[in-house]
Design a protein around this motif. Structure first.
Motif, PDB file in Angstrom:
ATOM      1  N   ALA A   1      -3.488 -14.536  10.827  1.00  0.00           N
ATOM      2  CA  ALA A   1      -2.339 -13.583  10.167  1.00  0.00           C
ATOM      3  C   ALA A   1      -2.891 -13.745   8.701  1.00  0.00           C
ATOM      4  O   ALA A   1      -2.076 -12.892   8.016  1.00  0.00           O
ATOM      5  N   GLY A   2      -3.115 -14.649   7.972  1.00  0.00           N
ATOM      6  CA  GLY A   2      -2.962 -15.138   6.686  1.00  0.00           C
ATOM      7  C   GLY A   2      -3.684 -14.125   6.271  1.00  0.00           C
ATOM      8  O   GLY A   2      -3.802 -13.705   5.232  1.00  0.00           O
ATOM      9  N   TRP A   3      -5.152 -13.963   6.497  1.00  0.00           N
ATOM     10  CA  TRP A   3      -5.498 -12.372   6.038  1.00  0.00           C
ATOM     11  C   TRP A   3      -5.166 -11.234   5.429  1.00  0.00           C
ATOM     12  O   TRP A   3      -4.992  -9.961   4.604  1.00  0.00           O
ATOM     13  N   CYS A   4      -4.713 -10.795   7.384  1.00  0.00           N
ATOM     14  CA  CYS A   4      -4.327 -10.274   7.087  1.00  0.00           C
ATOM     15  C   CYS A   4      -2.621  -9.773   6.298  1.00  0.00           C
ATOM     16  O   CYS A   4      -2.319  -8.940   6.142  1.00  0.00           O
ATOM     17  N   ALA A   5      -2.105 -10.775   6.248  1.00  0.00           N
ATOM     18  CA  ALA A   5      -0.923 -11.016   5.435  1.00  0.00           C
ATOM     19  C   ALA A   5      -1.157 -10.499   4.101  1.00  0.00           C
ATOM     20  O   ALA A   5      -0.491  -9.322   2.967  1.00  0.00           O
ATOM     21  N   LEU A   6      -2.408 -11.267   3.610  1.00  0.00           N
ATOM     22  CA  LEU A   6      -3.065 -10.886   2.325  1.00  0.00           C
ATOM     23  C   LEU A   6      -3.390  -9.814   1.796  1.00  0.00           C
ATOM     24  O   LEU A   6      -3.243  -9.160   1.003  1.00  0.00           O
ATOM     25  N   GLY A   7      -4.059  -8.835   3.176  1.00  0.00           N
ATOM     26  CA  GLY A   7      -4.202  -7.015   2.713  1.00  0.00           C
ATOM     27  C   GLY A   7      -3.478  -6.629   2.571  1.00  0.00           C
ATOM     28  O   GLY A   7      -2.961  -5.790   1.832  1.00  0.00           O
ATOM     29  N   VAL A   8      -1.903  -7.270   3.683  1.00  0.00           N
ATOM     30  CA  VAL A   8      -1.203  -5.843   3.653  1.00  0.00           C
ATOM     31  C   VAL A   8      -0.756  -5.958   1.647  1.00  0.00           C
ATOM     32  O   VAL A   8       0.193  -5.497   1.206  1.00  0.00           O
ATOM     33  N   ALA A   9       0.230  -7.912   1.409  1.00  0.00           N
ATOM     34  CA  ALA A   9       0.654  -7.856  -0.007  1.00  0.00           C
ATOM     35  C   ALA A   9      -0.104  -7.275  -1.041  1.00  0.00           C
ATOM     36  O   ALA A   9       0.362  -6.647  -1.964  1.00  0.00           O
ATOM     37  N   VAL A  10      -1.869  -6.693  -0.843  1.00  0.00           N
ATOM     38  CA  VAL A  10      -2.608  -6.066  -1.761  1.00  0.00           C
ATOM     39  C   VAL A  10      -2.559  -4.500  -1.424  1.00  0.00           C
ATOM     40  O   VAL A  10      -2.557  -4.227  -2.387  1.00  0.00           O
ATOM     41  N   ALA A  11      -1.813  -4.768  -0.327  1.00  0.00           N
ATOM     42  CA  ALA A  11      -2.147  -2.834  -0.346  1.00  0.00           C
ATOM     43  C   ALA A  11      -0.461  -2.375  -0.591  1.00  0.00           C
ATOM     44  O   ALA A  11      -0.385  -1.415  -1.187  1.00  0.00           O
ATOM     45  N   VAL A  12       0.673  -3.536  -0.312  1.00  0.00           N
ATOM     46  CA  VAL A  12       1.998  -2.790  -0.971  1.00  0.00           C
ATOM     47  C   VAL A  12       1.752  -3.374  -2.327  1.00  0.00           C
ATOM     48  O   VAL A  12       2.331  -1.960  -3.605  1.00  0.00           O
ATOM     49  N   PHE A  13       1.164  -3.992  -2.945  1.00  0.00           N
ATOM     50  CA  PHE A  13       1.023  -3.878  -4.502  1.00  0.00           C
ATOM     51  C   PHE A  13       0.292  -2.834  -4.823  1.00  0.00           C
ATOM     52  O   PHE A  13       1.233  -2.300  -5.704  1.00  0.00           O
ATOM     53  N   ALA A  14      -0.650  -2.407  -3.720  1.00  0.00           N
ATOM     54  CA  ALA A  14      -1.175  -0.943  -4.420  1.00  0.00           C
ATOM     55  C   ALA A  14      -1.001   0.260  -4.972  1.00  0.00           C
ATOM     56  O   ALA A  14      -0.481   1.014  -5.871  1.00  0.00           O
ATOM     57  N   VAL A  15       0.335   0.399  -3.801  1.00  0.00           N
ATOM     58  CA  VAL A  15       1.275   1.412  -3.616  1.00  0.00           C
ATOM     59  C   VAL A  15       2.238   1.167  -4.891  1.00  0.00           C
ATOM     60  O   VAL A  15       2.616   2.748  -5.495  1.00  0.00           O
ATOM     61  N   TRP A  16       3.029   0.090  -4.856  1.00  0.00           N
ATOM     62  CA  TRP A  16       3.964  -0.272  -5.968  1.00  0.00           C
ATOM     63  C   TRP A  16       3.541   0.541  -6.951  1.00  0.00           C
ATOM     64  O   TRP A  16       3.897   1.169  -7.703  1.00  0.00           O
TER      65      TRP A  16
END
Length: 84
Positions: free
Chosen positions: A48-63
């Motif tokens: 779950a932590g790795w998934c949350a980190l991946g989602v955060a990186v993806a959201v940051f990249a889109v932003w």
């Protein structure tokens, strides 16, 4: 008999004198199940932590692609003065 041998003999005598308490039946099985449950929980939390980190990186990249924070904003200047 020197000091280390005397200490070892005393420790052996103490260990042999103390009767070990009876172990409940099924203790090993319960410990094994509990250990597996704890390991499974830790594995899920890690995933779950790795998934949350991946989602955060993806959201940051889109932003970053949309907002483009590295580009300087246009300077705000007054319009040219006419009829002076």
């Amino acid at each position: 008999m020197n000091l280390p041998e005397r200490k070892e003999a005393r420790a052996r005598a103490l260990l042999e004198a103390v009767a070990s308490p009876p172990v409940p039946a099924g203790l090993a099985g319960r410990a094994l199940r509990r250990g597996r449950r704890i390991a499974r929980r830790r594995r899920r939390l890690r995933r779950a932590g790795w998934c949350a980190l991946g989602v955060a990186v993806a959201v940051f990249a889109v932003w970053a692609m949309v907002a483009r924070p590295w580009v300087e904003p246009p300077t705000v200047t007054t319009p040219p003065l006419q009829y002076w």
